[in-house]
Motif scaffolding. Structure first.
Motif, PDB file in Angstrom:
ATOM      1  N   PRO A   1      37.988  40.250  37.755  1.00  0.00           N
ATOM      2  CA  PRO A   1      38.462  40.285  38.587  1.00  0.00           C
ATOM      3  C   PRO A   1      39.485  38.236  38.378  1.00  0.00           C
ATOM      4  CG  PRO A   1      36.734  39.096  39.218  1.00  0.00           C
ATOM      5  CD  PRO A   1      36.573  40.767  38.331  1.00  0.00           C
ATOM      6  N   ASP A   2      38.661  38.036  36.910  1.00  0.00           N
ATOM      7  CA  ASP A   2      39.238  36.563  35.973  1.00  0.00           C
ATOM      8  C   ASP A   2      38.549  36.486  34.930  1.00  0.00           C
ATOM      9  OD1 ASP A   2      39.432  34.522  35.341  1.00  0.00           O
ATOM     10  OD2 ASP A   2      38.310  32.849  36.984  1.00  0.00           O
ATOM     11  N   ALA A   3      39.476  36.770  33.877  1.00  0.00           N
ATOM     12  CA  ALA A   3      38.974  36.257  32.228  1.00  0.00           C
ATOM     13  C   ALA A   3      38.200  35.782  31.944  1.00  0.00           C
ATOM     14  CB  ALA A   3      39.604  36.497  31.831  1.00  0.00           C
ATOM     15  N   TYR A   4      37.856  34.296  32.962  1.00  0.00           N
ATOM     16  CA  TYR A   4      37.514  33.455  32.596  1.00  0.00           C
ATOM     17  C   TYR A   4      35.793  33.783  32.348  1.00  0.00           C
ATOM     18  CZ  TYR A   4      35.393  28.791  32.334  1.00  0.00           C
ATOM     19  OH  TYR A   4      34.912  26.954  32.325  1.00  0.00           O
ATOM     20  N   GLU A   5      35.244  34.880  33.631  1.00  0.00           N
ATOM     21  CA  GLU A   5      33.459  35.220  34.138  1.00  0.00           C
ATOM     22  C   GLU A   5      33.543  35.387  32.508  1.00  0.00           C
ATOM     23  OE1 GLU A   5      32.896  38.107  36.457  1.00  0.00           O
ATOM     24  OE2 GLU A   5      35.043  39.700  35.222  1.00  0.00           O
ATOM     25  N   ARG A   6      34.314  35.635  31.334  1.00  0.00           N
ATOM     26  CA  ARG A   6      33.223  36.130  29.541  1.00  0.00           C
ATOM     27  C   ARG A   6      32.972  35.157  29.172  1.00  0.00           C
ATOM     28  NH1 ARG A   6      37.605  38.995  27.759  1.00  0.00           N
ATOM     29  NH2 ARG A   6      36.028  40.397  26.464  1.00  0.00           N
TER      30      ARG A   6
ATOM     31  N   ALA B   1      30.365  34.603  42.046  1.00  0.00           N
ATOM     32  CA  ALA B   1      29.894  33.480  43.572  1.00  0.00           C
ATOM     33  C   ALA B   1      30.852  33.683  44.545  1.00  0.00           C
ATOM     34  CB  ALA B   1      29.038  32.438  42.853  1.00  0.00           C
ATOM     35  N   GLU B   2      31.442  32.625  44.041  1.00  0.00           N
ATOM     36  CA  GLU B   2      33.532  32.774  44.456  1.00  0.00           C
ATOM     37  C   GLU B   2      33.604  34.446  45.273  1.00  0.00           C
ATOM     38  OE1 GLU B   2      36.778  31.527  41.960  1.00  0.00           O
ATOM     39  OE2 GLU B   2      35.683  30.692  40.937  1.00  0.00           O
ATOM     40  N   HIS B   3      33.838  35.577  44.193  1.00  0.00           N
ATOM     41  CA  HIS B   3      33.768  37.040  44.850  1.00  0.00           C
ATOM     42  C   HIS B   3      32.759  36.949  45.608  1.00  0.00           C
ATOM     43  CE1 HIS B   3      38.291  36.764  42.504  1.00  0.00           C
ATOM     44  NE2 HIS B   3      37.623  36.152  41.381  1.00  0.00           N
ATOM     45  N   MET B   4      31.593  36.982  45.742  1.00  0.00           N
ATOM     46  CA  MET B   4      30.689  37.913  46.490  1.00  0.00           C
ATOM     47  C   MET B   4      30.512  37.033  47.957  1.00  0.00           C
ATOM     48  SD  MET B   4      28.001  39.476  46.669  1.00  0.00           S
ATOM     49  CE  MET B   4      26.028  39.531  47.628  1.00  0.00           C
ATOM     50  N   LEU B   5      30.926  35.658  47.936  1.00  0.00           N
ATOM     51  CA  LEU B   5      31.076  35.094  49.364  1.00  0.00           C
ATOM     52  C   LEU B   5      33.013  35.196  50.208  1.00  0.00           C
ATOM     53  CD1 LEU B   5      29.242  31.410  48.247  1.00  0.00           C
ATOM     54  CD2 LEU B   5      28.707  34.027  49.426  1.00  0.00           C
ATOM     55  N   LEU B   6      34.201  35.107  48.897  1.00  0.00           N
ATOM     56  CA  LEU B   6      35.195  35.667  49.501  1.00  0.00           C
ATOM     57  C   LEU B   6      36.053  36.384  49.818  1.00  0.00           C
ATOM     58  CD1 LEU B   6      36.919  32.672  47.948  1.00  0.00           C
ATOM     59  CD2 LEU B   6      35.823  32.104  50.191  1.00  0.00           C
ATOM     60  N   ASP B   7      35.667  37.620  49.178  1.00  0.00           N
ATOM     61  CA  ASP B   7      36.241  39.009  48.863  1.00  0.00           C
ATOM     62  C   ASP B   7      35.069  40.015  49.807  1.00  0.00           C
ATOM     63  OD1 ASP B   7      38.278  38.035  47.453  1.00  0.00           O
ATOM     64  OD2 ASP B   7      37.039  39.355  45.285  1.00  0.00           O
ATOM     65  N   PRO B   8      35.813  40.194  51.256  1.00  0.00           N
ATOM     66  CA  PRO B   8      35.113  40.993  51.748  1.00  0.00           C
ATOM     67  C   PRO B   8      34.764  42.880  51.190  1.00  0.00           C
ATOM     68  CG  PRO B   8      36.838  40.526  53.167  1.00  0.00           C
ATOM     69  CD  PRO B   8      36.813  40.338  51.632  1.00  0.00           C
ATOM     70  N   ASP B   9      35.104  43.028  50.803  1.00  0.00           N
ATOM     71  CA  ASP B   9      34.920  44.378  49.689  1.00  0.00           C
ATOM     72  C   ASP B   9      34.045  44.743  48.075  1.00  0.00           C
ATOM     73  OD1 ASP B   9      37.420  43.525  48.427  1.00  0.00           O
ATOM     74  OD2 ASP B   9      38.126  45.363  47.828  1.00  0.00           O
ATOM     75  N   TYR B  10      33.309  42.750  48.230  1.00  0.00           N
ATOM     76  CA  TYR B  10      32.772  43.271  47.205  1.00  0.00           C
ATOM     77  C   TYR B  10      32.238  44.143  46.628  1.00  0.00           C
ATOM     78  CZ  TYR B  10      30.925  40.529  42.608  1.00  0.00           C
ATOM     79  OH  TYR B  10      29.845  39.472  41.675  1.00  0.00           O
ATOM     80  N   ALA B  11      30.775  43.627  47.723  1.00  0.00           N
ATOM     81  CA  ALA B  11      29.496  44.795  47.143  1.00  0.00           C
ATOM     82  C   ALA B  11      30.316  46.140  47.175  1.00  0.00           C
ATOM     83  CB  ALA B  11      29.076  44.708  47.964  1.00  0.00           C
ATOM     84  N   CYS B  12      31.535  47.181  47.409  1.00  0.00           N
ATOM     85  CA  CYS B  12      31.860  47.890  47.377  1.00  0.00           C
ATOM     86  C   CYS B  12      32.642  47.502  45.484  1.00  0.00           C
ATOM     87  CB  CYS B  12      33.378  48.230  47.684  1.00  0.00           C
ATOM     88  SG  CYS B  12      32.407  48.305  49.701  1.00  0.00           S
ATOM     89  N   ARG B  13      32.874  46.729  45.218  1.00  0.00           N
ATOM     90  CA  ARG B  13      33.297  46.801  44.004  1.00  0.00           C
ATOM     91  C   ARG B  13      32.230  46.446  42.595  1.00  0.00           C
ATOM     92  NH1 ARG B  13      39.226  46.848  43.405  1.00  0.00           N
ATOM     93  NH2 ARG B  13      40.031  46.893  45.466  1.00  0.00           N
ATOM     94  N   ARG B  14      31.680  45.821  42.999  1.00  0.00           N
ATOM     95  CA  ARG B  14      30.379  45.176  42.415  1.00  0.00           C
ATOM     96  C   ARG B  14      29.288  45.578  42.593  1.00  0.00           C
ATOM     97  NH1 ARG B  14      32.910  40.697  37.537  1.00  0.00           N
ATOM     98  NH2 ARG B  14      34.079  42.033  36.541  1.00  0.00           N
ATOM     99  N   PRO B  15      28.782  46.635  43.005  1.00  0.00           N
ATOM    100  CA  PRO B  15      27.417  46.927  43.985  1.00  0.00           C
ATOM    101  C   PRO B  15      25.824  46.710  43.276  1.00  0.00           C
ATOM    102  CG  PRO B  15      28.556  49.432  43.792  1.00  0.00           C
ATOM    103  CD  PRO B  15      29.393  48.143  42.744  1.00  0.00           C
ATOM    104  N   ALA B  16      26.023  46.678  41.853  1.00  0.00           N
ATOM    105  CA  ALA B  16      24.591  46.192  41.528  1.00  0.00           C
ATOM    106  C   ALA B  16      24.590  44.768  41.464  1.00  0.00           C
ATOM    107  CB  ALA B  16      25.129  46.820  39.846  1.00  0.00           C
ATOM    108  N   VAL B  17      26.057  43.432  40.843  1.00  0.00           N
ATOM    109  CA  VAL B  17      25.594  42.414  40.989  1.00  0.00           C
ATOM    110  C   VAL B  17      25.840  41.707  42.121  1.00  0.00           C
ATOM    111  CG1 VAL B  17      27.636  39.907  40.081  1.00  0.00           C
ATOM    112  CG2 VAL B  17      27.918  42.297  38.752  1.00  0.00           C
TER     113      VAL B  17
END
Length: 604
Positions: free
Chosen positions: A160-165, A176-192
């Motif tokens: 989602p953002d190269a800065y995460e690396r 954390a941004e995407h966890m709280l802001l993206d409704p489908d985050y749990a489907c895209r990165r289930p383990a995280v």
């Protein structure tokens, strides 16, 4: 004087207030520092802080033990929205200009606040998560062998953002941004997402995720691939699949793989699924060669990408036992259904995002397979599976009580039950012995027979009975496969030399390899900015793109093979032509002998 009912109500009120006090005291307190802001900006800043409190889940807020001061500044670099220092936050003042009354906060402002608040919490005594080994495994900072620390983050695809690396701490804040802001985050990165829920609490949202995990699988024909949507519930077991070594430098110590024992549709999960071989898939880390020539030196220096291939088991069995004459041991791993589901989810994340480097010594198939197991099954991470050789990894799995190699003790039984796939060399010797019972062949071993030129074998083609002819036909087919392997090596060397005049052929090979690279690293098949595991529409896009590449690639590879055969040395072309002739004559003789047998049976 209070009545008994009033006393009871008063006591309940005191008790509730006493229970709520720690949470109220520990809840997130954001203190606006208004210096440098005009009246409108102060109103916008207060609105932003109030709305971000509503966005942050209560369990996250409860972890903040100290107030967080929030400042706004024009001195930050233009590309930086915020910074966290000493428990306080500084944000770009220009972000306030985007706040509108009665409207949700703009995404950049929300993301900046969540990002910096996560840093504050991570750096506090209540945090420290970014330094945790499990978090670093999930985030992509993988362990090196020999306990030499961790690698850089090679999960560059579908990000989602190269800065995460940049660091594990930045990965924590970005996600954390995407966890709280993206409704489908749990489907895209289930383990995280599961990690965040375990350590910081649930967001209160529920996601309707497809249980199936997408994997781009190779097909039998060269250049073909399809999208496999694998339901972990159909995976009965995972085996450690070990290919025996041979005399080649890059294969001397064997090859590490994982076998997914997948049940046929409609079959309940159970031991019978081990017989559904056509549905089983193999996970194999290999150096993806993006040029026309394999170089041992490049393999040693990490010039080749390391890719996670998803292959049909039958194809792998044929490749190793028939072509390379190497046996395969399939050792079951003691994983429960939860372990299997977690492992396959990690497989999917690696498959879509990982772009590692193959290193023959320190990042080979055994190292990659060990990392995959301990990242997918956390309990295997201690004391760790970092081993440099395939057999060393199997030994470590046995010592941990995870691998059960006792299934190989009785080789005959192991073969019947599908735990061992023998090299075809013994089978070829049996065929050769059957032919020798009828014909006075001038050698005693099948190896010597296959090493003879095809012209020497040709004189026996029309002298055998039906059984001997059938045996020689199968052996001649084996001779063809061996000769084609030798021809492939010769062509790689020829095409790798600029003085051979094969520029057009080299360009064709490189174009086909580029398409193949997309199939084995499928992130490039999906456009549109998604991240993590593909959503439903992205899976359709990937499946369509793979179908198009396969439709072009299969005939292109076949045409190129015919074209390249003409570039072989004359002696090798003659050998291949002689083998083709032998096969045609053997086939004709078999048909003739079969008709004679049918005639004799009919006459009686």
């Amino acid at each position: 004087m209070r009545t008994p009912g009033q006393v009871r109500r008063w006591r309940w009120a005191v008790l509730i207030g006493w229970l709520a006090a720690p949470f109220a005291h520990a809840a997130l307190q954001l203190e606006l520092q208004p210096q440098g802001l005009n009246a409108a900006q102060i109103v916008a800043a207060e609105r932003a802080l109030q709305q971000i409190r509503m966005r942050m889940p209560p369990q996250w807020q409860a972890r903040f033990q100290q107030p967080v001061q929030v400042r706004w500044s024009d001195t930050l670099p233009a590309h930086i929205h915020g910074r966290a220092r000493n428990g306080s936050i500084t944000l770009q003042r220009a972000l306030l200009d985007t706040v509108q009354e009665g409207r949700p906060l703009p995404r950049p402002l929300e993301a900046a606040l969540i990002h910096e608040l996560t840093h504050v919490l991570d750096r506090s005594p209540q945090g420290g998560w970014s330094r945790d080994g499990r978090w670093r495994d999930l985030a992509g900072w993988q362990r090196r062998p020999w306990k030499l620390g961790r690698t850089g983050n090679a999960f560059s695809g579908r990000s989602p953002d190269a800065y995460e690396r940049a660091s594990p701490a930045e990965f924590l804040a970005v996600n954390a941004e995407h966890m709280l802001l993206d409704p489908d985050y749990a489907c895209r990165r289930p383990a995280v997402a599961a990690w965040f829920t375990e350590h910081l609490g649930a967001t209160g949202r529920t996601a309707d995720c497809d249980a199936r995990l997408p994997l781009m699988q190779a097909e039998e024909e060269a250049g073909a691939a399809t999208l496999l949507e694998l339901d972990p519930a159909r995976v009965y077991a995972v085996d450690y699949l070990l290919a025996e070594g041979n005399d080649q430098l890059m294969s001397r110590w064997g090859h590490s793989m994982l076998r997914l024992v997948i049940c046929a549709p409609g079959r309940p999960r159970g031991p019978a699924c081990r017989m559904d071989l056509s549905h089983h898939r193999v996970l194999s880390y290999r150096a993806f060669v993006g040029d026309v020539q394999i170089s041992s030196w490049r393999g040693l220096t990490g010039s080749y990408p390391s890719r996670l291939f998803v292959l049909p088991l039958n194809q792998v069995i044929n490749e190793y036992t028939q072509l390379e004459l190497r046996g395969l041991s399939s050792v079951p791993l003691a994983l429960d259904a939860h372990d299997v589901a977690n492992l396959i989810e990690r497989v999917a994340q690696v498959h879509w995002s990982y772009d590692g480097r193959y290193l023959f010594v320190s990042n080979n198939c055994a190292v990659e397979t060990g990392k995959l197991l301990q990242e997918g099954v956390p309990r295997l991470a201690s004391p760790g599976l970092n081993r440099l050789t395939p057999r060393g990894l199997l030994t470590r799995l046995e010592r941990q009580g995870v691998a059960d190699a006792s299934v190989l003790a009785d080789r005959e039984q192991a073969t019947r039950q599908g735990y061992y796939f023998a090299s075809a060399e013994d089978h070829y010797q049996q065929l050769f012995d059957a032919a020798r019972q009828h014909l006075p062949l001038d050698t005693t071993t099948v190896g010597d027979w296959l090493r003879q030129p095809a012209s020497a074998r040709a004189r026996w083609v029309e002298q055998g009975d039906l059984r001997a002819t059938a045996a020689m036909l199968l052996l001649e087919q084996a001779a063809l496969r061996r000769e084609e392997l030798r021809a492939r090596d010769v062509l790689k060397r020829l095409l790798g030399r600029p003085d051979t005049g094969g520029a057009a052929a080299r360009d064709s090979v490189r174009a086909l390899l580029e398409d193949t690279g997309q199939l084995v690293s499928p992130a490039a098949l999906v456009t549109g900015g998604g991240y993590g595991l593909p959503a439903a529409d992205e899976r359709l896009q990937a499946a369509d793109a793979a179908a198009q590449l396969s439709a072009q690639g299969v005939p292109a590879w076949k045409a190129l093979q015919q074209q390249l055969k003409q570039r072989l040395p004359q002696a090798q072309q003659h050998e291949l032509a002689m083998i083709d002739s032998n096969l045609a004559r053997l086939g004709a003789r078999m048909r003739a002998l079969a008709r004679e047998d049918e005639g004799r049976v009919a006459a009686h």
